[in-house]
Design a protein around this motif. Structure first.
Motif, mmCIF file in Angstrom:
data_model
loop_
_atom_site.group_PDB
_atom_site.id
_atom_site.type_symbol
_atom_site.label_atom_id
_atom_site.label_comp_id
_atom_site.label_asym_id
_atom_site.label_seq_id
_atom_site.Cartn_x
_atom_site.Cartn_y
_atom_site.Cartn_z
ATOM 1 N N VAL A 146 48.653 -8.033 33.118
ATOM 2 C CA VAL A 146 47.929 -9.259 32.783
ATOM 3 C C VAL A 146 46.721 -9.411 33.702
ATOM 4 O O VAL A 146 46.796 -9.124 34.904
ATOM 5 C CB VAL A 146 48.859 -10.490 32.933
ATOM 6 C CG1 VAL A 146 48.107 -11.770 32.586
ATOM 7 C CG2 VAL A 146 50.086 -10.327 32.052
ATOM 8 N N ASP A 147 45.600 -9.853 33.122
ATOM 9 C CA ASP A 147 44.410 -10.144 33.917
ATOM 10 C C ASP A 147 44.592 -11.522 34.558
ATOM 11 O O ASP A 147 44.617 -12.538 33.864
ATOM 12 C CB ASP A 147 43.171 -10.130 33.014
ATOM 13 C CG ASP A 147 41.878 -10.266 33.814
ATOM 14 O OD1 ASP A 147 41.947 -10.454 35.048
ATOM 15 O OD2 ASP A 147 40.793 -10.195 33.208
ATOM 16 N N VAL A 148 44.718 -11.548 35.861
ATOM 17 C CA VAL A 148 45.005 -12.812 36.563
ATOM 18 C C VAL A 148 43.761 -13.334 37.290
ATOM 19 O O VAL A 148 43.873 -14.079 38.268
ATOM 20 C CB VAL A 148 46.169 -12.628 37.562
ATOM 21 C CG1 VAL A 148 47.454 -12.329 36.825
ATOM 22 C CG2 VAL A 148 45.855 -11.524 38.577
ATOM 23 N N ARG A 149 42.579 -12.983 36.795
ATOM 24 C CA ARG A 149 41.361 -13.381 37.496
ATOM 25 C C ARG A 149 41.219 -14.896 37.597
ATOM 26 O O ARG A 149 40.756 -15.427 38.615
ATOM 27 C CB ARG A 149 40.127 -12.777 36.819
ATOM 28 C CG ARG A 149 39.734 -13.417 35.513
ATOM 29 C CD ARG A 149 38.450 -12.843 34.975
ATOM 30 N NE ARG A 149 38.607 -11.452 34.590
ATOM 31 C CZ ARG A 149 37.591 -10.671 34.219
ATOM 32 N NH1 ARG A 149 36.367 -11.153 34.199
ATOM 33 N NH2 ARG A 149 37.816 -9.423 33.862
ATOM 34 N N TRP A 150 41.621 -15.620 36.523
ATOM 35 C CA TRP A 150 41.457 -17.076 36.568
ATOM 36 C C TRP A 150 42.460 -17.715 37.509
ATOM 37 O O TRP A 150 42.172 -18.717 38.162
ATOM 38 C CB TRP A 150 41.574 -17.658 35.161
ATOM 39 C CG TRP A 150 40.471 -17.174 34.268
ATOM 40 C CD1 TRP A 150 40.586 -16.365 33.181
ATOM 41 C CD2 TRP A 150 39.068 -17.442 34.424
ATOM 42 N NE1 TRP A 150 39.349 -16.103 32.637
ATOM 43 C CE2 TRP A 150 38.402 -16.747 33.377
ATOM 44 C CE3 TRP A 150 38.315 -18.177 35.328
ATOM 45 C CZ2 TRP A 150 37.019 -16.795 33.225
ATOM 46 C CZ3 TRP A 150 36.937 -18.225 35.176
ATOM 47 C CH2 TRP A 150 36.307 -17.534 34.140
ATOM 48 N N GLY A 151 43.636 -17.137 37.594
ATOM 49 C CA GLY A 151 44.590 -17.606 38.588
ATOM 50 C C GLY A 151 44.095 -17.376 40.001
ATOM 51 O O GLY A 151 44.229 -18.244 40.880
#
Length: 303
Positions: free
Chosen positions: A189-194
């Motif tokens: 999962v791309d967790v960049r916003w987290g």
């Protein structure tokens, strides 16, 4: 009669007094505007000097695109130009040897990211070159190094200081997590916003203080991340226009880089800033410890 004359005199004097007040206010406002403009010029000049390396890279991209150079492929000429520029900046004193060490670290970090991203098909370098490694020209590392060069020089010229900097134990894992997400989001999962949310939480109370013309200013650290990331996105559009690299949607014709890339650059700027800030603090503590030891030795010798 005397009362009438006195009233007339007051009436005659009242108009010039009001004009004097208005004139004084206008002069004061004009002086403030001139002062603000001069501060903006000083700030712009410091930024321009700090951007020498990125400017040379962009100028080289444009030059080699519009007027191809002989003997070597374009990517190889870009590497030669970057190496000569790096040598000149250290030789001329524009960069210190310590800053060169930081920039070299960024070159390696950027090159590792480039090798992975090109392998995954995120972007490509379609032109030929002798100095390409697994499809990545070695000059590409200098584009990351130029960001570090800007940060180091701006830090020195603007006398940057960090206010309410978070603990080392928070900063290093956060920077590592942001960098690793550039790799892991291809498989997970791309967790960049987290991670962006964590950045806001960790640095919510942090400020960056800087000096222009002897006057100290400050800015929220998170805002500085956003501004630098946005301007790098603009620079990225210029770079892709001149063929520095190519995204899949730019294969047939150049188009604007998706605005979503701003988030990637903001996160990369955060990693860059955190590394520079951490190294600066480590060096500052080491210098302070050395100064204390020297002072203790002088005291002991005096005794």
């Amino acid at each position: 009669m005397k009362g009438e004359k006195h009233g007339a005199a007051v009436g005659e004097c009242s108009l010039p007094c009001w004009l004097f007040v208005v004139r004084r206010c206008l002069c004061s406002g004009k002086a403030r505007l001139i002062k603000a403009f001069m501060q903006l010029v000083r700030f712009g000049w410091a930024q321009a000097l700090s951007c020498v390396f990125p400017v040379v890279i962009f100028a080289s991209l444009a030059l080699t695109k519009l007027a191809p150079l002989p003997l070597l492929p374009r990517y190889d000429w870009l590497l030669v130009i970057c190496l000569l520029m790096q040598w000149w900046m250290v030789r001329s004193g524009l960069e210190t040897r310590d800053e060169l060490k930081v920039i070299t670290v960024f070159h390696l970090i950027g090159l590792a990211l480039e090798l992975f991203k090109v392998h995954m098909g995120s972007w490509s370098y379609p032109e030929e070159g002798y100095t390409k490694l697994f499809g990545v020209p070695l000059y590409s590392g200098f584009m990351y190094a130029s960001v570090a060069s800007y940060l180091c020089q701006a830090w020195r010229r603007l006398k940057v200081e960090l206010v309410r900097w978070p603990p080392f134990g928070l900063v290093v894992p956060l920077a590592a997590a942001i960098y690793l997400n550039f790799f892991t989001h291809h498989y997970w999962v791309d967790v960049r916003w987290g991670l962006a949310g964590l950045v806001i939480l960790v640095f919510w109370r942090s400020w960056v203080a800087y000096e222009v013309g002897g006057i100290c200013y400050r800015m929220p650290l998170v805002l500085s991340f956003l501004l630098i990331g946005f301007f790098i996105w603009i620079a990225e559009n210029i770079a892709t226009f001149f063929g520095a690299w190519q995204y899949p949607n730019q294969a047939k014709a150049w188009s604007l880089v998706h605005v979503g890339k701003v988030s990637s650059w903001v996160l990369l700027v955060i990693v860059s800033f955190l590394i520079v800030a951490t190294l600066k603090q480590v060096k500052g503590r080491a210098s302070a410890d050395t100064a204390v030891k020297d002072e203790q030795q002088v005291v002991q010798m005096g005794q």
